[in-house]
Design an enzyme around this catalytic site. Sequence first.
Site: not given
Length: 323
Positions: A206, A210
Site C-alpha cells: 500500500h 498506510k
Amino acid sequence: MASLVKATSNVLRWEKLPFLSSPKTRHSGTLPNKASLALSASASTDTAIPIMVNTCTGKMGKAVIKAADSAGLHVVPVSFCTDKESGKTIQVCGKEIMVHGPSERESVLASVFQEYSNLIVVDYTVPATVNDNAELYCKVGVPFVMGTTGGDRDQLYKTVEESKVFAVISPQMGKQVVAFLAAMEIMADQFPGAFSGYSLQVTESHQASKLDTSGTAKAVASCFQKLGVSFDMDQIQMIRDSKQQIETVGVPEEHLAGHAFHLYHLASPDETVSFEFQHNVCGRSIYAEGTVDAVLFLAKKLKSKAEKRIYNMIDVLRDGNMR
C-alpha cells in the site's frame, strides 16, 4: 481471529481485527459565522442526502467527495482534520470546505447536525482516531460510515451498540473485493481443513501513508487458517518502500501514492502443488464508489427505521441496489 462474517446478537460484523439514534440527542454548538451562513444558505433548499467527510484534506476523503458529488449527494462545507490544518479552507470539486481541528469537533458537529437532521458522516481519518471519532459521532447521535482501519475494533462496536446510532463499519469499502472476501469465507465454512498442511505467504503493498497492516490481507489469511493452513498474522509482509513496490510488486509509478496490491501464495507440504490468489487496486475510486453506496444504503435504513443499526459492506452488497 474473528470470522469475516460473525453474528453477535442482532449485529452482523465484518471484521478481522476484531441515521440517527432515537430518541435523537441534540447538543448546542455554534459554527464560525462563515460556515454557519454557508450551511443555512443550502439547508432549506437542498434535498439531497447531506454528508460530512472527515478528513477532506486526505486523498481518500477527496476521492469520496468527488464520488459523492457525482452521485448527487450534498457535501456540507465543513470537515475535521488535524490541528495543523485547522482554520484552512480547502477547495475540493469546486467546493469550499472549512477545516476544523480536534478541539472544535463536538460543537461543530452538533451545529452541522442541527442544520441537517439527516446528516451522515463519512470517516477516513487515521487508525489512532477511530475510537475517539466513533465516540463523538455516537455522543452527538449522528449516523456514520467508518472506512478507517485500525483502532480497537471491539471497543468500536461496543460504543456503537450502546449508543444505538446507525452505522456502516467496514475496513474494506471496495465492493468487488468484499464480494471476493465473502466467497472466501463461504469456502472456508464449507470446506474446513481443505488446505491442511499447506504453507502460506501473504504480501500486501500500500501507499507509504498506510501505517497498519491491511485488514483485507488479515481477512483472507483468516479464511486460509480455517481451511487448515498454519499461519500467524505477524507473517504478513507489508511493503511500503517505493523502489520495492515498483521493481518487485509491479506497482505502476503513477499509483505509488494510492494502491492496494495483495498476493497469497499457498504450497503443498512437498511443494508439488501451489495456488496463488491476487487482487490489485490502483487508485481510490473503487473505495469511494463503495462508500457512496454505503451512504445511500444507510440513508434507506434510516428512512425505514430498521431494527438493525450496525451494518457492513456485505450488508450493502446483499441489499442489491448498488449503482
